[in-house]
Design an enzyme around this catalytic site. Structure first.
Site, PDB file in Angstrom:
ATOM      1  N   GLY A 196     -25.483   8.368   4.621  1.00 30.25           N
ATOM      2  CA  GLY A 196     -24.619   8.972   5.642  1.00 30.25           C
ATOM      3  C   GLY A 196     -23.746  10.061   5.043  1.00 30.25           C
ATOM      4  CG  LEU A 213     -17.337   8.298   3.375  1.00 32.27           C
ATOM      5  CD1 LEU A 213     -16.482   9.368   2.717  1.00 32.27           C
ATOM      6  CD2 LEU A 213     -16.467   7.318   4.154  1.00 32.27           C
ATOM      7  CG  ASP A 266      -8.847   9.676  11.872  1.00 32.89           C
ATOM      8  OD1 ASP A 266      -9.979   9.356  12.316  1.00 32.89           O
ATOM      9  OD2 ASP A 266      -8.486  10.847  11.745  1.00 32.89           O
ATOM     10  CE1 TYR A 274     -16.728   3.813  14.422  1.00 34.56           C
ATOM     11  CE2 TYR A 274     -15.029   5.403  14.967  1.00 34.56           C
ATOM     12  CZ  TYR A 274     -15.836   4.798  14.040  1.00 34.56           C
ATOM     13  OH  TYR A 274     -15.752   5.160  12.726  1.00 34.56           O
ATOM     14  CE  LYS A 331     -14.746   1.576  10.882  1.00 35.20           C
ATOM     15  NZ  LYS A 331     -15.747   1.220   9.853  1.00 35.20           N
TER      16      LYS A 331
END
Length: 199
Positions: A12, A14, A104, A127, A131
């Site tokens: 991915g 990151l 964030d 989402y 998280k």
């Protein structure tokens, strides 16, 4: 088959950046994709992590396409909340370290300054909520966190005693703020392992 450093979600955006950064620092890392490991499966996590026996695991895996999360909240929570819990248990069982990357998105974006860990989360979609749930699940197995006991509840209640009752989130925010201050004070004692070098 073993690997000292593993990057989950290594293909991915990151994850691939972390793999590249580690390679530049001379740290070999095993990159795992969804095909290699299903984070929402306790069996898959235990099997793969057990076979690799890593010392450090970077988890960048996430079910992050917001429309897909809204359409399939069960999958979002399975990957974003339950998966990191499985990873934490497996890595901790080997005496390793899990570095989990969150988002964030748990904040609503209304603050006009950078967010800090003591800011109140306000997830606006599935989402983000998944998280945030992952963060809370992580607290249950974190040896740096304490269980809420009747005695601790009493201490908290007495610490902010007043005639009007405080909302639970206000108590949480105050606790998070003080814990964050302690964590920042402790950062001066933290040292980056020499394997990661400086760059």
């Amino acid at each position: 088959m073993s690997a000292d450093v593993v990057v989950i979600g290594g293909n991915g955006q990151l994850g691939s950046d972390i793999v590249l950064r580690l390679a530049r620092a001379g740290v070999p890392a095993r990159s795992l994709t969804h095909e290699d490991l299903e984070v929402s499966s306790a069996d898959s996590v235990a099997s793969v992590v057990g076979a690799l026996r890593p010392k450090i695991v970077f988890n960048t895996a996430a079910y992050h396409q917001v429309p897909a999360c809204e359409a399939n909240p069960e999958r979002a929570f399975a990957v974003n909340a339950v998966g990191p819990l499985y990873l934490a248990r497996a890595v901790q069982g080997l005496g390793g370290v899990l570095v989990h990357i969150s988002t964030d998105y748990v904040f609503d974006g209304l603050k006009r300054a950078p967010y800090r860990e003591e800011d109140v989360a306000n997830p606006l979609n599935v989402y983000a909520a998944s998280k945030l749930a992952e963060w809370f699940k992580g607290r249950w197995n974190d040896h740096w966190c304490v269980d809420i006991t009747a005695e601790l509840v009493q201490v908290i209640n007495e610490s902010w005693a007043r005639e009007e009752a405080l909302a639970p989130y206000q108590i949480y925010v105050k606790m998070a703020y003080h814990l964050a201050q302690e964590a920042r004070a402790g950062l001066s004692e933290f040292r980056i392992p020499p394997e990661f070098g400086r760059s």
